[in-house]
Scaffold this active site. Structure first.
Site, PDB file in Angstrom:
ATOM      1  N   THR A 186      20.635 -84.953  36.392  1.00 14.45           N
ATOM      2  CA  THR A 186      21.655 -84.754  35.352  1.00 14.45           C
ATOM      3  C   THR A 186      22.120 -86.118  34.857  1.00 14.45           C
ATOM      4  OG1 THR A 186      23.364 -84.749  37.021  1.00 14.45           O
ATOM      5  CG2 THR A 186      22.510 -82.614  36.359  1.00 14.45           C
ATOM      6  N   LYS A 444      44.616 -81.274  25.345  1.00 17.16           N
ATOM      7  CA  LYS A 444      45.746 -80.414  25.703  1.00 17.16           C
ATOM      8  C   LYS A 444      47.003 -80.962  25.034  1.00 17.16           C
ATOM      9  CE  LYS A 444      43.063 -79.576  29.604  1.00 17.16           C
ATOM     10  NZ  LYS A 444      42.178 -80.591  30.154  1.00 17.16           N
ATOM     11  N   TRP A 449      45.500 -75.692  23.705  1.00 19.59           N
ATOM     12  CA  TRP A 449      44.257 -76.444  23.703  1.00 19.59           C
ATOM     13  C   TRP A 449      43.756 -76.657  22.279  1.00 19.59           C
ATOM     14  CZ3 TRP A 449      40.506 -74.572  28.128  1.00 19.59           C
ATOM     15  CH2 TRP A 449      41.142 -74.796  29.364  1.00 19.59           C
TER      16      TRP A 449
END
Ligand code: AMP
Length: 548
Positions: A186, A444, A449
């Protein structure tokens, strides 16, 4: 009672056997590192993959040993895909855009025994080879007479000389289908990279799924250009699905600029291409500046990062090319969802269809997904409620190589295990998923959000904007407030006020409009062409919001 059907294991070697027998003269066209075009066929890939398998036997690699690659999309890399996995070894594709220290770390972690690399990466190999003690054979992907002298790499072989000694006959081993076939680390924006270890079974099931009509819709009639790199998540599995369908493959090598891609597409009558938005941005820039048209391109899969709606519109309205928005991740081999319409949508007005098209799409059979709240409870599929996106399926990881990072799965109340994707999303009643954000990128503000993707998409629709990234900045009252960081198109004029006014009539609430616009020369991109928001936030660490 068990069924009475045959139980041949699902193996990658069967893909190349199939392509050879049924599509033996199907073409593979590659732009080489040297700049010239190389052509051969699926039968040649099969023959040379067997020679490569012989070379791995001769090097005394055991089943399960890892073979690293640092290579562009090209025919020799394709042979490694089939020869390494087919013979029971594990193909470890390495992203050359990673930092050399990280490359050395990955090679050591995977304990690569052989490492094959394109000559472009010779300086990189020279920098790291002494730090990679597990590698007993370095192989340059070139002809013997192209092998540079005095590289300082002991025993360096040319790929062509290395495989030439081997017979073209090889008996592929009958492996258990759960045997490991390839590994991809990854991107690891935090902590060390983790290895997603794919199996023959997961790869074949993914290859079947990817070829379906509502997924990538690949067939023997297609000429396919994967711009997505073979060094990251197996080029979205296209090499395997290509062998399964027998399509023509066009591999762009290192030339990923708009002009080179366009010329290759036209010369090879490419009908289908796949890439991340930043690559298509360059391609569209070239095509528009030079007043060109696509002669054969019909469909393009865009994923890896949110595809700006303006890009979907341009491809469709100006060039008649259908965009398939796709979502997935390394841990999912990578495909999870693709956006195609359903029958009931066909009669809808174009505007309503557009709204669906820009979602990340419906999940593919085999893959299961859901959204949950902070308490782990399922959230409704109403297209509005957003939550953490979880997935499960036969091509999703259940752990990382060598147990790195512990058990990544979470259990639901029914005792089923799910992989948390780290993405925040909505799902509508028809099952179309839309990514709101990476959970760590959501802004936030005052307990609510704000989706950074929504803010970026609006900025990207402005004709003067080449690239936009939205990040949250600390605010004493609201916790965070969004700012948009913008790269202007060359020669374009744009002021802070003009861009902020541009938000006024868009589908975004007033309190979600960014507090500021920061113009920059470039936005840092990661090894897979995605915007690196962690780096961007570091660059902005001394920035103060207006009025503070
Ligand atoms: P990687 O494992 O490096 O391929 O990154 C996977 C991540 O890329 C996902 O978890 C998403 O955050 C992001 N991603 C991939 N495709 C999309 C998409 N179509 N829209 C938005 N984000 C995406």
């Amino acid at each position: 009672m068990l069924g009475l059907m045959q139980t041949q294991p699902l193996l990658i070697s069967s893909l190349i056997d199939f392509a050879e027998r049924h599509h033996g003269d199907g073409e593979i066209v590659s732009r080489r590192v040297e700049g010239d075009i190389h052509r051969y066929s699926w039968a040649d890939v099969a023959r040379r993959s067997r020679q490569l398998a012989g070379a791995l036997d001769a090097a005394q690699l055991k089943l399960g040993d890892r073979v690293g690659t640092l290579a562009w999309n090209g025919y020799r890399h394709l042979e490694l895909y089939f020869g390494v996995s087919g013979s029971g070894r594990v193909l470890h594709t390495i992203n050359p855009r990673l930092h050399p220290e990280q490359i050395a770390w990955i090679v050591n972690h995977a304990e690569d025994q052989v490492l094959c690399f394109d000559l472009t990466f010779l300086p990189l190999i020279q920098a790291v080879h002494a730090k990679c003690p597990t590698v007993k054979q370095w192989v340059a992907l070139c002809e013997a007479d192209k092998l540079p002298a005095d590289t300082g790499i002991s025993g360096l072989a040319s790929y062509e000389a290395w495989i030439a000694k081997q017979p073209t006959r090889y008996r592929w081993p009958e492996l258990d289908e759960n045997t490991a076939s390839s590994i991809c680390y990854t991107s690891g924006t935090t902590g060390n990279p983790k290895g997603a270890l794919y199996s023959h079974r997961s790869t074949i099931l993914h290859a079947y799924a990817a070829a379906l009509p509502d997924v990538m819709c690949l067939s023997a009639r297609d000429s396919v250009l994967p711009v997505v790199p073979m060094f990251h998540v197996n080029a979205w599995g296209i090499p395997y699905s290509a062998a399964l369908t027998g399509c023509k493959l066009v591999l762009p090598g290192p030339a990923l600029d708009g002009k080179s891609l366009y010329e290759l597409m036209e010369a090879e009558r490419v009908s289908y291409a796949a890439g991340v938005p930043t690559i298509w941005q360059m391609l569209l820039g070239h095509v528009k500046t030079n007043n060109l048209k696509f002669g054969s391109l019909k469909r393009t899969v865009i994923g890896g990062a949110a595809c700006p709606p303006a890009m979907i519109d341009t491809f469709r309205d100006e060039f008649g090319v259908e965009v398939l928005h796709a979502w997935g991740m390394t841990e999912m081999s990578p495909l999870g969802t693709l956006c195609t319409l359903k029958n009931k949508h066909l009669a809808m007005p174009a505007e309503a269809q557009k709204k669906i098209r820009l979602k990340q799409g419906r999940t593919i059979f085999g893959m299961d997904m859901k959204i949950v709240g902070g308490d782990g409870q399922d959230l409704p599929w109403d297209g509005k409620t957003y939550g953490d996106l979880l997935v499960r399926g036969p091509w999703v990881v259940r752990g990382y190589f060598k147990g790195e990072g512990g058990n990544p799965l979470v259990q639901d109340a029914q005792g089923r295990s799910w992989f948390p994707t780290g993405d925040v999303a909505t799902i509508d009643a028809d099952g179309y998923m839309q990514i709101t954000d990476r959970s760590k990128d959501v802004i936030k503000s005052g307990g609510e959000w704000i989706s950074s993707i929504d803010i970026e998409n609006i900025a990207m629709a402005h004709p003067a904007v080449a690239l936009a990234a939205c990040v949250g900045m600390k605010h004493p009252k609201w916790d965070e407030r969004p700012v948009v960081v913008v790269v202007k198109k060359p020669g374009a004029e744009l002021t802070r006020e003009a861009l902020l006014t541009f938000y006024a009539d868009k589908t975004v609430a007033k309190w979600q409009i960014p507090d500021d616009v920061i113009f920059v020369e470039a936005i840092p991109l990661g090894a897979t062409g995605k915007m690196l928001k962690t780096r961007l936030r570091e660059q902005l660490k001394d920035y103060k919001l207006p009025g503070l």
